[in-house]
Scaffold this active site. Structure first.
Site, mmCIF file in Angstrom:
data_model
loop_
_atom_site.group_PDB
_atom_site.id
_atom_site.type_symbol
_atom_site.label_atom_id
_atom_site.label_comp_id
_atom_site.label_asym_id
_atom_site.label_seq_id
_atom_site.Cartn_x
_atom_site.Cartn_y
_atom_site.Cartn_z
ATOM 1 C CB CYS A 140 -1.008 -0.169 1.734
ATOM 2 S SG CYS A 140 -0.433 0.294 2.846
ATOM 3 C CG ASP A 141 4.413 1.248 1.738
ATOM 4 O OD1 ASP A 141 3.289 0.597 2.478
ATOM 5 O OD2 ASP A 141 5.123 1.076 3.029
ATOM 6 C CB ALA A 142 3.086 1.091 -4.225
ATOM 7 C CG LEU A 143 -1.950 2.385 -3.390
ATOM 8 C CD1 LEU A 143 -2.760 1.982 -2.870
ATOM 9 C CD2 LEU A 143 -1.887 2.403 -4.930
ATOM 10 C CG PHE A 144 2.838 8.733 -0.053
ATOM 11 C CD1 PHE A 144 2.172 9.717 -0.308
ATOM 12 C CD2 PHE A 144 3.751 9.418 -0.334
ATOM 13 C CE1 PHE A 144 2.362 11.111 0.531
ATOM 14 C CE2 PHE A 144 5.241 10.276 -0.182
ATOM 15 C CZ PHE A 144 4.147 11.209 -0.061
#
Length: 388
Positions: A179-183
C-alpha cells in the site's frame, strides 16, 4: 388546557434555542482551538531547518541508515514531497532553493530501480519544480523510465513473495503490491501526465491503482492491508493488522493524486469516494492524545505516540476540509488534535520524535526516534493547516 399548551411551546422553544446555542458554542470552541497560522509556521520551519541541517550524516536514525542516505530513494523522496509543498505554500525561496538543489544533485533522475515505486517518489518534487519554472526538460529522465515501463507492462501477481534477483524486494514490486506504493508512484505518474498532456500516464495509474485497491482494501474496515502477507494475519490480540503509516501513505497520496486529475474526468469520483471512506474510518481511530496508534485497530499493542502516520492523516483530513470533500465541523476537531499531537513531539531544537522506523507493520517506537519521511508528513500537514 391553553395554559399547558402555552408552557409546552415555551419549553420546546427554550430547548431548541438551547440546542442551537450549544451547537454554535461548540463550533466556536472548535474554531478557537484551530492552531494559529503563525505558531504552525514557526513549528514547521523549525522542523524543516533541523532536518536540512542534518542531511550530511544520519547517525541519529536508529535503523536503515544506508537506506536513509540514498539521495534518490523513498525516504528522502517523501521528505522532499513535504518540503516542496511547504515551500510553495509559504512562498519560501529558501526552501524552494533546497528542493531545486536536491534535483540538481540527483541530475533530475529517479532511483536506480526505475521500475520500483520507492525509486519514483523523488520525481514528484521534480515535477513541482518543472511546473513552477516552466521547464519540462527536468522531467525527461523520469519520462524515459516511465516510457520503458509502459512498453513492457508487468503482469505478475500482486501476491507478495521474495525476489531472488533483488535482495530485500518482492517479485510483485514491479507493480503496486504494497500500500505504501500508492503514495510513492501514482501522484508522480499523474503529475507528469498532466504537465505533458499525455493521457497514457493517468490511464496506467487508473488501471494499476484499481488492481491494488481490489487486492489490499478491506471493504468492511475501509482500511488497507500493507501487503498480501497481512490479509489473513492477526496480531497477538487477535486483531486484523492495519498499519498506521501504511494507511497514512495511501490517505496522503490520494490528495496528491487528485490534484493532478482534471475535475471533469469521470474517474476522479472513485478516488474521492475512497478518500471519504478512509477519512470516516480514520477519525474513529484517533486517540485522545491526537495521535493515531501504530496498529490502527489495537491501540493497546504499542500504546505510545506515532508521528509519521499521524502527520499523513492530519494532512489528508485538512486537505479534505480545504477542498470541500470533508465537512469542516465534523473533521476539524481531528485536525486540531492531530496537529497538537505532532507539535508536542517536536523538541526545542526542531527535531521531530516518535517516528516509527522503517518497517512494514506496527512496531515499537521510542521518544527519540526520527526519520525524514516523518518530517515530510509534518510539513504536508502544516501546509494545509495554515490554509484553515
Amino acid at each position: 388546557m391553553k395554559k399547558d399548551k402555552y408552557f409546552y411551546h415555551i419549553g420546546l422553544l427554550i430547548s431548541v434555542l438551547s440546542f442551537l446555542c450549544l451547537s454554535a458554542c461548540s463550533n466556536l470552541n472548535t474554531e478557537k482551538n484551530t492552531p494559529n497560522a503563525d505558531s504552525v509556521t514557526e513549528t514547521a520551519n523549525r522542523v524543516a531547518d533541523w532536518q536540512l541541517a542534518h542531511m550530511g550524516t544520519f547517525d541519529y536514525v536508529r535503523t536503515f541508515q544506508d537506506h536513509t542516505e540514498y539521495s534518490h530513494g523513498w525516504i528522502q523522496g517523501a521528505l522532499f514531497v513535504g518540503l516542496d509543498r511547504w515551500a510553495n505554500t509559504t512562498h519560501s525561496e529558501r526552501y524552494q532553493r533546497a528542493v531545486v538543489a536536491k534535483g540538481e544533485m540527483n541530475r533530475w533522475r529517479p532511483g536506480e530501480k526505475t521500475w520500483h515505486a520507492d525509486d519514483q517518489v523523488i520525481a514528484f518534487s521534480y515535477a513541482s519544480v518543472a511546473e513552477r519554472t516552466n521547464d519540462l526538460s527536468l522531467l525527461q529522465p523520469t519520462q524515459n523510465a516511465f516510457q520503458e515501463i509502459l512498453a513492457n507492462r508487468a503482469t505478475n501477481s500482486l501476491a507478495y513473495a521474495s525476489d531472488p534477483t533483488h535482495q530485500g524486494e518482492a517479485t510483485c514490486q514491479r507493480r503496486w503490491c504494497w500500500c505504501d506504493a500508492l503514495f510513492m508512484a501514482p501522484p508522480v505518474w499523474a503529475a507528469i501526465g498532466k504537465l505533458t498532456g499525455d493521457p497514457a500516464y493517468l490511464d496506467y495509474v487508473d488501471e494499476e491503482y484499481q488492481a491494488t485497491v481490489d487486492y489490499l482494501f478491506d471493504q468492511e474496515e475501509n482500511l488497507f492491508y500493507r501487503d498480501g502477507r497481512f490479509l489473513t494475519q492477526r496480531n497477538k490480540n487477535g486483531k486484523k493488522i492495519f498499519w498506521s503509516r501504511g494507511n497514512g501513505w495511501v490517505f496522503a497520496g490520494l490528495p496528491l493524486l487528485l490534484e493532478q486529475i482534471p475535475q471533469d474526468d469521470p474517474r476522479r469520483r472513485k478516488y474521492e469516494m475512497l478518500f471519504q471512506r478512509m477519512a470516516a474510518k480514520l477519525i474513529t481511530l484517533q486517540q485522545p492524545s491526537g495521535f493515531w496508534p501504530s496498529s490502527l485497530l489495537d491501540s493497546t499493542e504499542f500504546n505510545v505516540p506515532e508521528t509519521s502516520g499521524t502527520g499523513f492523516m492530519t494532512f489528508g483530513l485538512a486537505w479534505g476540509i480545504n477542498n470541500g470533500l470533508l465537512p469542516r465541523e465534523q473533521y476539524l476537531p481531528a485536525v486540531n488534535d492531530g496537529w497538537r499531537g505532532l507539535a508536542s513531539a517536536v523538541d526545542d531544537s526542531g527535531k521531530l520524535g516518535w517516528v516509527q522506523q522503517v518497517g512494514a507493520s506496527p512496531e515499537k517506537i521510542l521518544p527519540d526516534d526520527t526519520q525524514l519521511y516523518g518530517v515530510g508528513a509534518l510539513l504536508l500537514a502544516a501546509s494545509e493547516i495554515i490554509k484553515l
